[in-house]
Design a protein around this motif. Structure first.
Motif, PDB file in Angstrom:
ATOM      1  N   VAL A   1       1.696   9.786  -5.247  1.00 29.29           N
ATOM      2  CA  VAL A   1       1.979  11.185  -4.929  1.00 29.29           C
ATOM      3  C   VAL A   1       3.220  11.683  -5.650  1.00 29.29           C
ATOM      4  O   VAL A   1       3.718  12.772  -5.366  1.00 29.29           O
ATOM      5  CB  VAL A   1       2.135  11.437  -3.412  1.00 29.29           C
ATOM      6  CG1 VAL A   1       0.856  11.108  -2.684  1.00 29.29           C
ATOM      7  CG2 VAL A   1       3.301  10.640  -2.855  1.00 29.29           C
ATOM      8  N   GLY A   2       3.725  10.906  -6.588  1.00 25.28           N
ATOM      9  CA  GLY A   2       4.817  11.397  -7.422  1.00 25.28           C
ATOM     10  C   GLY A   2       6.197  11.117  -6.872  1.00 25.28           C
ATOM     11  O   GLY A   2       7.155  11.800  -7.232  1.00 25.28           O
ATOM     12  N   LEU A   3       6.322  10.147  -5.977  1.00 27.30           N
ATOM     13  CA  LEU A   3       7.639   9.759  -5.481  1.00 27.30           C
ATOM     14  C   LEU A   3       7.831   8.278  -5.819  1.00 27.30           C
ATOM     15  O   LEU A   3       7.423   7.420  -5.046  1.00 27.30           O
ATOM     16  CB  LEU A   3       7.735   9.948  -3.963  1.00 27.30           C
ATOM     17  CG  LEU A   3       7.548  11.347  -3.427  1.00 27.30           C
ATOM     18  CD1 LEU A   3       7.464  11.331  -1.912  1.00 27.30           C
ATOM     19  CD2 LEU A   3       8.682  12.257  -3.851  1.00 27.30           C
ATOM     20  N   PRO A   4       8.394   7.963  -6.983  1.00 28.63           N
ATOM     21  CA  PRO A   4       8.507   6.572  -7.396  1.00 28.63           C
ATOM     22  C   PRO A   4       9.115   5.712  -6.294  1.00 28.63           C
ATOM     23  O   PRO A   4      10.199   6.012  -5.790  1.00 28.63           O
ATOM     24  CB  PRO A   4       9.444   6.641  -8.600  1.00 28.63           C
ATOM     25  CG  PRO A   4       9.323   8.028  -9.099  1.00 28.63           C
ATOM     26  CD  PRO A   4       9.007   8.893  -7.920  1.00 28.63           C
TER      27      PRO A   4
ATOM     28  N   THR B   1       7.035  15.512 -12.329  1.00 34.21           N
ATOM     29  CA  THR B   1       7.441  16.744 -11.666  1.00 34.21           C
ATOM     30  C   THR B   1       8.309  16.455 -10.460  1.00 34.21           C
ATOM     31  O   THR B   1       9.296  17.124 -10.235  1.00 34.21           O
ATOM     32  CB  THR B   1       6.241  17.581 -11.206  1.00 34.21           C
ATOM     33  OG1 THR B   1       5.356  16.734 -10.507  1.00 34.21           O
ATOM     34  CG2 THR B   1       5.563  18.257 -12.350  1.00 34.21           C
ATOM     35  N   ALA B   2       7.927  15.450  -9.691  1.00 36.13           N
ATOM     36  CA  ALA B   2       8.706  15.195  -8.483  1.00 36.13           C
ATOM     37  C   ALA B   2      10.049  14.574  -8.830  1.00 36.13           C
ATOM     38  O   ALA B   2      11.059  14.862  -8.209  1.00 36.13           O
ATOM     39  CB  ALA B   2       7.948  14.273  -7.557  1.00 36.13           C
ATOM     40  N   GLN B   3      10.043  13.760  -9.851  1.00 33.63           N
ATOM     41  CA  GLN B   3      11.243  13.034 -10.192  1.00 33.63           C
ATOM     42  C   GLN B   3      12.343  13.969 -10.675  1.00 33.63           C
ATOM     43  O   GLN B   3      13.510  13.769 -10.368  1.00 33.63           O
ATOM     44  CB  GLN B   3      10.919  12.052 -11.299  1.00 33.63           C
ATOM     45  CG  GLN B   3      11.561  10.712 -11.100  1.00 33.63           C
ATOM     46  CD  GLN B   3      10.965   9.706 -12.060  1.00 33.63           C
ATOM     47  OE1 GLN B   3      10.071  10.014 -12.840  1.00 33.63           O
ATOM     48  NE2 GLN B   3      11.473   8.507 -11.998  1.00 33.63           N
TER      49      GLN B   3
ATOM     50  N   THR C   1       0.831  -1.196   0.000  1.00 31.46           N
ATOM     51  CA  THR C   1       0.000   0.000   0.000  1.00 31.46           C
ATOM     52  C   THR C   1       0.868   1.249   0.000  1.00 31.46           C
ATOM     53  O   THR C   1       0.642   2.194  -0.760  1.00 31.46           O
ATOM     54  CB  THR C   1      -0.888   0.028   1.267  1.00 31.46           C
ATOM     55  OG1 THR C   1      -1.516  -1.228   1.403  1.00 31.46           O
ATOM     56  CG2 THR C   1      -1.903   1.138   1.202  1.00 31.46           C
ATOM     57  N   ALA C   2       1.879   1.251   0.859  1.00 25.90           N
ATOM     58  CA  ALA C   2       2.747   2.415   0.990  1.00 25.90           C
ATOM     59  C   ALA C   2       3.454   2.714  -0.332  1.00 25.90           C
ATOM     60  O   ALA C   2       3.506   3.860  -0.785  1.00 25.90           O
ATOM     61  CB  ALA C   2       3.769   2.184   2.094  1.00 25.90           C
ATOM     62  N   ARG C   3       3.962   1.655  -0.971  1.00 25.07           N
ATOM     63  CA  ARG C   3       4.698   1.868  -2.222  1.00 25.07           C
ATOM     64  C   ARG C   3       3.763   2.382  -3.313  1.00 25.07           C
ATOM     65  O   ARG C   3       4.111   3.296  -4.064  1.00 25.07           O
ATOM     66  CB  ARG C   3       5.350   0.555  -2.664  1.00 25.07           C
ATOM     67  CG  ARG C   3       6.495   0.205  -1.747  1.00 25.07           C
ATOM     68  CD  ARG C   3       7.075  -1.138  -2.054  1.00 25.07           C
ATOM     69  NE  ARG C   3       8.433  -1.142  -1.530  1.00 25.07           N
ATOM     70  CZ  ARG C   3       9.509  -1.009  -2.279  1.00 25.07           C
ATOM     71  NH1 ARG C   3       9.409  -0.916  -3.577  1.00 25.07           N
ATOM     72  NH2 ARG C   3      10.710  -0.978  -1.724  1.00 25.07           N
ATOM     73  N   ASP C   4       2.569   1.837  -3.331  1.00 25.38           N
ATOM     74  CA  ASP C   4       1.592   2.285  -4.308  1.00 25.38           C
ATOM     75  C   ASP C   4       1.273   3.770  -4.094  1.00 25.38           C
ATOM     76  O   ASP C   4       1.194   4.555  -5.041  1.00 25.38           O
ATOM     77  CB  ASP C   4       0.330   1.418  -4.157  1.00 25.38           C
ATOM     78  CG  ASP C   4      -0.754   1.867  -5.098  1.00 25.38           C
ATOM     79  OD1 ASP C   4      -0.453   2.012  -6.295  1.00 25.38           O
ATOM     80  OD2 ASP C   4      -1.902   2.073  -4.640  1.00 25.38           O
ATOM     81  N   LEU C   5       1.121   4.160  -2.819  1.00 24.84           N
ATOM     82  CA  LEU C   5       0.775   5.545  -2.533  1.00 24.84           C
ATOM     83  C   LEU C   5       1.930   6.481  -2.858  1.00 24.84           C
ATOM     84  O   LEU C   5       1.731   7.581  -3.372  1.00 24.84           O
ATOM     85  CB  LEU C   5       0.384   5.697  -1.066  1.00 24.84           C
ATOM     86  CG  LEU C   5      -1.055   5.300  -0.780  1.00 24.84           C
ATOM     87  CD1 LEU C   5      -1.292   5.202   0.707  1.00 24.84           C
ATOM     88  CD2 LEU C   5      -2.005   6.323  -1.396  1.00 24.84           C
TER      89      LEU C   5
END
Lengths: 387, 298, 333
Positions: free
Chosen positions: A171-174, B9-11, A163-167
Motif C-alpha cells: 500500500v505504499g508504506l515501506p 508517492t507515499a514515501q 504478511t503485515a510488512r508485505d502489505l
C-alpha cells in the motif's frame, strides 16, 4: 429482482469487467456467479423513549434492499446522509444483525447451516472505514494492527508479521520505515493506507469501502483512489464503494446503486446512470454536482428541501416530498424497482417509468428534467466523462 | 509500473519522524518535562522506601514506652521528633506507621482496580443485561456515603487491618467500575474495535488486544487519585478505633491517641497529620501529572 | 479608486506552545472590495481557517501572535480595543461556521437568538426585533418561517440550520461576511441550495464575503477572486475564472488535476505525491518544493518572490515558465 441469475444471463453480457479475474482457487461458483447477492435486506432501528422506554418511532435505515455484485466488479453506492448506505455496509459485514434478508456469497448463503459461517464471510469480505484515525488502535504500532486479523485466524506471530510488512509495502508504506510507527505519527492519507492494508490482511475477495476517501484532502484522495485501482487489479478484488461524491463514484465504479431513505431508487451501469439517469432523484443529485469552471455556475438549485428524516419516512414513493413531478399516485403507492436482470440492466423505482402506475408522465420520461436553470445537465457532464 | 508509483508517492511525504517510540516511553518523556510531578513522585518513593526499611532506619523500638519521657518536644535528647503520650519515639512510630498507612492507601485501590475494573470492562463491552446487572448493583453501593459505608463494613467485620482492607476495597469498587464502564463503552463503538470484530476476532481477544490498553490509562489516573482518599479513610477508621489495634502504629491511630495532648505538644501531635497530608497531596499531584502525561494526542 | 472594504497586508500568525512554535499564516496579503466574494482555497493545515479567524481576532491571544495589518472599513483591526472590537464583530463583520449546531445556542429558539442579536446591536424594541427575525428567516427562504422562529436548533434539518445561521449572521446587515466551510457538512443537493442563496443574498445586500473552502467546485460556484493557500502562504491569487481555468502555480495545477472530475477510468488520476508538510518544521524555501515535480535547487534554497502573472493575479513560484504546459493540460475544458 435486480439480481442477475447465472442461468438466465447470456454469456455475451456476463459481468462487464475491466479486468476479468483470473481463475481464483477460492472461486466456487464460476465467473458468472455473482460474488455477493443481497436479497431483500431490512434493518429498522427502534427509537426508545417515554417513561416506560417503549418504542416511539422506527428508523427504517435499510428497507428492502436487493442487489448483486459480480466478480471483479466495483459497485458504487451513492446517496445523501440518512439514506442508509453506512448501515448497509455494516449489515453486509454483520457488524449489526439484519432484521430480515439474505446474503449469498459466491453461491453460499451466509449464516445458514449449509452455507458460509460468519467467520468465513469475514475472511472473504473486509471493510475500510471512513475515519482513518478512529479506525486504528492508537496504542498499537501499525504493523501489529495489520497483523491482528491473521493472528486471530490462527497465523503464527512471525507469519502474521511478515504478511503485515508485505502489505504495508503493497500500500505504499515501506515496512522498514513505517512498521513500528504509531497512528499519531502518520498523516491522514497514510493512516488510510494502513486501514486498507489491515483490510487486506485476511486476503479477502471483497472490500467494502465506506466513504474510504471522503475525509482525505483532495490531493491525497487521488493517491488513495489510484492505489485502490491498482490493488483491485493485482489482487483481483471486488469492491462495494460507498460514497456521497458522485465524481469519485463515477471514476471507480462499474455499476452504480443510488439509495434514498433506505431504498434503492436506481441501479445500473455507470455510463448509463451518468448519461441517462431515469430517477428524478438521481438526476437532481447529478445536477447538484459542482463544476470547477466558474462559467458553469448554477443559478438555481436543482431541487429544494433537505432529505427527510428517516424516522417515519414519507408514504408511497419516499422522494415525492421533493420531487417536481410528484402526483397522487406517488403519495399513495410505493413504486417498485423495475426488473433489472443482468449486469447491463438499468433498474429504476419510479412511477414515471412504470406503464401501469397511472402517472400522467408515464411514457414521457423527462429526458432533461429540472432544467429551469442554464445549468450543466447530467448529459453534458457525461460527455465530459467520455472525453 | 503502477505498484512502484504508489510506493514513491507515499514515501515522498513521509515525515522523517522517530522510527520507534512506544506509548509508555512517550509518557515517560513527557513526565521528564514536568518537574512538579517528578518531585512528588520522588516524595512518594522516599516515603515508601523509608517505611519498608523502618526496622533499619528507626532509632528506637516503636513499642518501647517510658513514663519519664512522655510528650517530649521535637529535638528532645535522642528523639529527633519527640515522644508520644506513652513516651514512645515518634520518628520510629511514624516510620512503622507509614508501613500500615501506605499499604492501606495503595492495596485497597489495587484490589478495587482489579475487581471493579474487570467488572466495568465486562459491563461496558458486553452491554445489555450484563451491564444492567452489574451497574445496578454498583448503584446500590453508591447510595451510601463512602465514609459511612467504610465505617459500617469495617465495624460489622470487627475492625483490624484485614477488615479495613475489605471495607476500603468495597468502597472503591463502584466508582472504579463506573469509570471503567464509561471508558469501555466509549471504546466499544470506535471504528477500530468494529474493524477487529469485522476481522472475526472473538470477544476475549478484542478486549485483550484493543480494549484494555485504551481503558487502562483513565482507570489508572482515577485510581491514583483514590490513593490519597484511601489513606485518609484508613486514617479515619483507625481514628475511630476500627483500624489497627494498639499498640501497632498507624498514622490515623497515632493522630487519634495524641489528640488529647494537642495543647501540651501541638507540633508533635500534628506530625502524623502532616504525614497523612503530605502523602495524600503527593498522590493527588502525581495523579494530575499522570493525567497530562498520558493524554495521547491522536 | 475608493479604499477597499478589507485590506490585509503581511498578515502573519504564529502559534506558540511550550515546546515549539509554528507559523500557521505567513505574510498573507489580499484586499476585497465591497460586494466582492473572495474564496480562500486550501487543504487541511494550509492556514485558511486561521487566516479567517485572525481577521476577527478570534484566536487565543495568549498563544497566537498576530502581526501585519488588517484594515476593515477604515478600522485597524489589530489595534482596536476590546469594546470597539466587539462593536465591529456582529455589526460590520459576522461569521458563518461549518457546523451550525455548535455555533447556535441549543437552549434558545432560532427566533430568540436572532432577536437578541438585533436588540443588542441595534437597540431595537422586542417587537421590532421579532419582526426583524421573521423578515430574516424569509430572506434566507426558510419555509413556514413563523413556525421555525419558535423552533430550537436541534429541531431543524442540517440545511435549515445553516440557513438559520446565515440569517443570524445577516441580522445586523454586515458589510463583510466571513464563511468558514459553511457547506462542507451538507449533502450535495442542499449544498447547492445554500450556495445559490448566499450568492443571491450577497448580490442583493451588496456585502463582501470571505469564503474558506477546500472544494474547488464550491469556489467556482461562488468566488469572484480566489486565493490558494499552501502551508500558510498564498501561492496563487487572482480572479476565480483565471486561476481555476488557467492555473499557474504547480500546486494549483496539481489540485485541479487531482480533483476527480470525469477522468478516464482506466488511467491514474494525476495526484500530487506526498502529504502536506508539518507547519512546525517547514523546509526553507518553497514549502511545496518537496512535492513539486518542477522543483529545482533554487526552490529549496530560498522562498520565491510573489510575481505578477497577469492583470490582478499573482503567484509565488520560481518555476512558472516550466509549469506552464502542465497548466494547460490540467485546466478543465
Amino acid at each position: 429482482m435486480t439480481l442477475f441469475d447465472q442461468t438466465t444471463t447470456p454469456a455475451a453480457t456476463a459481468p462487464a469487467l475491466h479486468e476479468v479475474p483470473k481463475r481464483d482457487p477460492r472461486d466456487r461458483g464460476g465467473a458468472r456467479q455473482p460474488l455477493l447477492i443481497v436479497r431483500d435486506l431490512h434493518k429498522h432501528f427502534p427509537i426508545k423513549g417515554g417513561l416506560l422506554n417503549t418504542t416511539v418511532a422506527t428508523v427504517k435505515a435499510v428497507d428492502g434492499v436487493s442487489f448483486a455484485v459480480g466478480k471483479g466488479e466495483t459497485l458504487g453506492v451513492v446517496g445523501e446522509s440518512g439514506c442508509g448506505k453506512s448501515t448497509l455496509a455494516r449489515l453486509l459485514m454483520h457488524l449489526i444483525p439484519p432484521d430480515r434478508g439474505e446474503l449469498i456469497f459466491d453461491g453460499d448463503p451466509v449464516g445458514q447451516r449449509q452455507g458460509l459461517s460468519l467467520r468465513d464471510l469475514r475472511r472473504n469480505m473486509q471493510m475500510v472505514f471512513q475515519d482513518s484515525s478512529s479506525s486504528l488502535n492508537p496504542r498499537m504500532p501499525i504493523e501489529d494492527s495489520v497483523a491482528y486479523g491473521p493472528r486471530v485466524h490462527g497465523a503464527p506471530r512471525h507469519t502474521a508479521r511478515a504478511t503485515a510488512r508485505d502489505l504495508l509495502d503493497k500500500v505504499g508504506l515501506p515496512a522498514e520505515m513505517f512498521a513500528h510507527r504509531y497512528p499519531h505519527e502518520l498523516s491522514g492519507g497514510q493512516k488510510q493506507r494502513v486501514n486498507i492494508a489491515r483490510a487486506l490482511a485476511l486476503e479477502p475477495r471483497m472490500l467494502i469501502l465506506d466513504e474510504a476517501v471522503s475525509a482525505l484532502d483532495k490531493s491525497v484522495e487521488a493517491q488513495v483512489l489510484n492505489l485502490l485501482r491498482h490493488l483491485r487489479t493485482r489482487l483481483s478484488l471486488t469492491y462495494l464503494f460507498i460514497s456521497h461524491d458522485l465524481h469519485v463514484v463515477q471514476y471507480i465504479s462499474d455499476r452504480v446503486l443510488v439509495m434514498y431513505l433506505g431504498e434503492v431508487v436506481e441501479i445500473g451501469p455507470v455510463d448509463r446512470i451518468y448519461s441517462a439517469a431515469r430517477h428524478p432523484y438521481t438526476q437532481a443529485l447529478l445536477a447538484s454536482q459542482l463544476s470547477t469552471d466558474p462559467a458553469e455556475r448554477l443559478t438555481e438549485a436543482p431541487i429544494a428541501g433537505d432529505p427527510p428524516n428517516p424516522i417515519d419516512p414519507p408514504s408511497g414513493c419516499r422522494f415525492h416530498t421533493r420531487c417536481p413531478f410528484a402526483e397522487a399516485v406517488c403519495t399513495a403507492q410505493a413504486p417498485r424497482l423495475s426488473a433489472a436482470e443482468g449486469p447491463e440492466a438499468h433498474g429504476v423505482a419510479c412511477h414515471m417509468h412504470d406503464p401501469g402506475s397511472g402517472h400522467s408522465r408515464h411514457g414521457d420520461p423527462p429526458v432533461t428534467p429540472l432544467n429551469a436553470a442554464p445549468a450543466p445537465m447530467p448529459a453534458k457532464r457525461a460527455q465530459g466523462a467520455a472525453r | 509500473m503502477p505498484a512502484d508509483a504508489t510506493i514513491t508517492t507515499a514515501q515522498a511525504g513521509a515525515p522523517a519522524g522517530p522510527a520507534r517510540r512506544g506509548y509508555w516511553s512517550s509518557v515517560a518523556e513527557r513526565l521528564r518535562h514536568d518537574p512538579v510531578t517528578v518531585f512528588f513522585l520522588c516524595v512518594i518513593l522516599l516515603a515508601a522506601v523509608a517505611a519498608l526499611l523502618a526496622p533499619v532506619l528507626a532509632p528506637h523500638d516503636p513499642y518501647e514506652t517510658s513514663m519519664l519521657k512522655r510528650l517530649k518536644p521535637v529535638g528532645f535528647e535522642e528523639h529527633p521528633l519527640g515522644t508520644d503520650e506513652l513516651g514512645r519515639d515518634m520518628l520510629s512510630r511514624l516510620l512503622y506507621g507509614g508501613r500500615v498507612s501506605i499499604m492501606m492507601g495503595v492495596l485497597p485501590v489495587l484490589l478495587a482496580v482489579a475487581i471493579g475494573g474487570t467488572l466495568g470492562v465486562l459491563a461496558g463491552f458486553l452491554g445489555g443485561l450484563v451491564n444492567t446487572a452489574i451497574m445496578r448493583v454498583m448503584d446500590v453501593f453508591y447510595a451510601f456515603p463512602s465514609v459511612l459505608l467504610a465505617v459500617a463494613i469495617s465495624g460489622t467485620l470487627g475492625g483490624g487491618i484485614a477488615s479495613g482492607l475489605v471495607a476500603l476495597t468495597l468502597v472503591f469498587i463502584p466508582s472504579l467500575c463506573r469509570v471503567a464502564e464509561t471508558a469501555t463503552s466509549q471504546i466499544r463503538s470506535v471504528d477500530f474495535v468494529e474493524a477487529a470484530r469485522a476481522s472475526g476476532a472473538p470477544t476475549h481477544s478484542i478486549i485483550r488486544a484493543h480494549v484494555i490498553g485504551n481503558v487502562l490509562p483513565p482507570i489508572f489516573i482515577y485510581a491514583s487519585s483514590l490513593v490519597s482518599v484511601s489513606i485518609l479513610l484508613s486514617a479515619g477508621l483507625s481514628f475511630l478505633g476500627l483500624g489497627v489495634s494498639p499498640p501497632v502504629a498507624d498514622w490515623g491511630a497515632m493522630l487519634s491517641s495524641l489528640r488529647q495532648a494537642v495543647y501540651v505538644q501541638p507540633l508533635v501531635c500534628a506530625l502524623p497529620g502532616i504525614a497523612i497530608f503530605v502523602m495524600s497531596l503527593s498522590f493527588n499531584l502525581v495523579s494530575d501529572g499522570l493525567r497530562h502525561a498520558m493524554d495521547v494526542k491522536a | 479608486m475608493t479604499a477597499p472594504l478589507l485590506d490585509v497586508r503581511g498578515l502573519t500568525v504564529r502559534f506558540h506552545s511550550r515546546r515549539s512554535s509554528a507559523t500557521a499564516v505567513d505574510d498573507v496579503s489580499f484586499s476585497l472590495a465591497a460586494g466582492e466574494v473572495l474564496c480562500i482555497i486550501g487543504e487541511s493545515g494550509s492556514g485558511k481557517s486561521v487566516t479567517m479567524r485572525a481577521l476577527m481576532r478570534l484566536l487565543p491571544e495568549r498563544r497566537a501572535e498576530i502581526s501585519g495589518r488588517i484594515g476593515l472599513d477604515g478600522n485597524d483591526v489589530l489595534s482596536l480595543g476590546d469594546r470597539a472590537l466587539n462593536a465591529l464583530r456582529g455589526d460590520t463583520v459576522s461569521m458563518v461556521f461549518q457546523e451550525p449546531m455548535t455555533a447556535l445556542d441549543p437552549v434558545f429558539t432560532i427566533g430568540d437568538q436572532i432577536a437578541e442579536t438585533v436588540r443588542r446591536h441595534r437597540g431595537a424594541s422586542r417587537a421590532e426585533a421579532e419582526a426583524r427575525a421573521l423578515e430574516l428567516l424569509k430572506l434566507v427562504r426558510i419555509p413556514s418561517p413563523e413556525r421555525r422562529l419558535r423552533a430550537y436548533p436541534h429541531e431543524l434539518s442540517g440545511g435549515l440550520r445553516q440557513r438559520a445561521m446565515i440569517a443570524l449572521a445577516l441580522s445586523c446587515q454586515p458589510k463583510l461576511l466571513l464563511a468558514d466551510e459553511p457547506t462542507t457538512a451538507l449533502d450535495a443537493t442542499v449544498q447547492i441550495q445554500v450556495l445559490v442563496l448566499l450568492k443571491r443574498l450577497q448580490a442583493e445586500i451588496g456585502m463582501g464575503i470571505v469564503f474558506v473552502t477546500h472544494d474547488l467546485g464550491v469556489a467556482a460556484q461562488i468566488a469572484d477572486k480566489v486565493a490558494v493557500m499552501y502551508a500558510g502562504r498564498i501561492v496563487e491569487y487572482g480572479p476565480a475564472r483565471d486561476v481555476l481555468l488557467d492555473p499557474r502555480h504547480p500546486y494549483t495545477i496539481g489540485m485541479l488535476s487531482s480533483t476527480v472530475r470525469g477522468q478516464p477510468r482506466d488511467r491514474d488520476i494525476e495526484a500530487i505525491p506526498g502529504s502536506p508538510p508539518d507547519l512546525a518544521a517547514l523546509p526553507p524555501g518553497c514549502a511545496f518544493a518537496p512535492r513539486c515535480r518542477f522543483a529545482v535547487d533554487a526552490c529549496r534554497a530560498a522562498l520565491p518572490p510573489v510575481e505578477e502573472v497577469g492583470p490582478g493575479r499573482s503567484a509565488r513560484c520560481a518555476r512558472l515558465a516550466a509549469a506552464r504546459p502542465a497548466a494547460a493540460a490540467a485546466a478543465p475544458a
